[in-house]
Design an enzyme around this catalytic site. Structure first.
Site, short mmCIF file in Angstrom:
data_model
loop_
_atom_site.label_atom_id
_atom_site.label_comp_id
_atom_site.label_asym_id
_atom_site.label_seq_id
_atom_site.Cartn_x
_atom_site.Cartn_y
_atom_site.Cartn_z
N CYS A 86 0.84 -1.20 0.00
CA CYS A 86 0.00 0.00 0.00
C CYS A 86 0.88 1.25 0.00
O CYS A 86 1.54 1.53 -0.99
CB CYS A 86 -0.97 -0.05 1.19
SG CYS A 86 -2.38 1.10 1.02
N HIS A 203 -3.48 -5.68 0.93
CA HIS A 203 -2.80 -5.95 2.20
C HIS A 203 -2.79 -7.45 2.52
O HIS A 203 -3.73 -7.96 3.14
CB HIS A 203 -3.52 -5.22 3.33
CG HIS A 203 -3.30 -3.75 3.36
ND1 HIS A 203 -2.30 -3.16 4.09
CD2 HIS A 203 -3.96 -2.74 2.73
CE1 HIS A 203 -2.35 -1.85 3.94
NE2 HIS A 203 -3.35 -1.56 3.11
N GLU A 205 -1.01 -8.90 4.77
CA GLU A 205 -0.87 -9.08 6.21
C GLU A 205 -2.22 -9.03 6.92
O GLU A 205 -2.37 -9.55 8.04
CB GLU A 205 0.09 -8.03 6.79
CG GLU A 205 -0.48 -6.64 7.03
CD GLU A 205 -0.59 -5.79 5.78
OE1 GLU A 205 -0.92 -4.59 5.91
OE2 GLU A 205 -0.36 -6.32 4.66
#
Length: 232
Positions: A86, A203, A205
């Site tokens: 990002c 994302h 994660e």
């Protein structure tokens, strides 16, 4: 494999990444303040999401001048791993480690959603545990995530198989209906020619912990660990 997560003023996904690499995958990880310059002990540098320097001027444009960034560039030039997620992807393009730019979303508003993403290149250390053409679901949260590059750069990315992830429909179609932000060629993530630098707007994660009910993202980190083991 030792991870270092760079912390800029305004980073807000740094602890999420530490939870994945250290908490879930049991890999040594340390937070690296953006003014630090000693990263020689690290195998993987992670530039996290957030709003570095408040996104003033342009996303990633000020972070690019942080003291740590020349060391990150040297780290990449040595063939070590760098990933920007990002805002981190934006920093990578601003610093010249990846081509192109991330500009305002097509509809000029912030998008926070979970979207289908197609894995386009599985011959990389980052993606080897995915299947070719696999459609995964990852969160996005950005206001300037629209990938842009000139025609020659796009041709080079496509020719060299540097497009790693594309936005798509749930059934894998690469078209306008599956493009949440207007990115050219539906690009969600790219790598450099050597494959050791990866940038993506979604994302992974945030889709790694089973507690959250989403684990499509953790394969990216597991792929990297597998590549390290194979190289020993």
């Amino acid at each position: 494999m030792k991870f270092g997560v760079i912390v800029f003023p305004g980073s807000n996904c740094d602890r999420d990444l530490v939870w994945v690499t250290e908490g879930l995958l049991d890999q040594p990880t340390r937070l690296v303040w953006h003014q630090d310059t000693d990263i020689a002990d690290l195998d993987v540098i992670v530039l996290p999401g957030g709003f570095s320097y408040g996104d003033y001027l342009r996303c990633g444009a000020i972070a690019r001048f942080s003291r740590v960034m020349p060391e990150v560039v040297k780290h990449a030039e040595r063939g070590k791993f760098v990933i920007g997620i990002c805002n981190g992807f934006q920093v990578l393009t601003e610093s010249g480690l990846l081509p192109g730019a991330l500009i305002r979303n097509r509809d000029l508003h912030f998008i926070c959603d979970r979207v289908p993403v197609k894995v386009e290149n599985t011959r990389l250390p980052w993606t080897s545990t995915y299947d070719p053409g696999q459609v995964i679901t990852l969160p996005i949260a950005h206001g300037e995530g629209r990938y842009y590059a000139d025609a020659d750069t796009l041709d080079e990315l496509e020719t060299n198989n540097q497009v790693v992830f594309r936005y798509c429909t749930p059934d894998g179609a690469i078209d306008a209906a599956g493009n949440p932000n207007g990115s050219l060629n539906n690009i969600a993530g790219i790598c450099n020619r050597n494959g050791n630098v990866l940038g993506l707007m979604p994302h992974p994660e945030r889709a790694s912990d089973p507690v959250l009910g989403a684990t499509d993202g953790i394969k990216l980190f597991e792929s990297l660990l597998g590549a390290a083991v194979a190289a020993v």
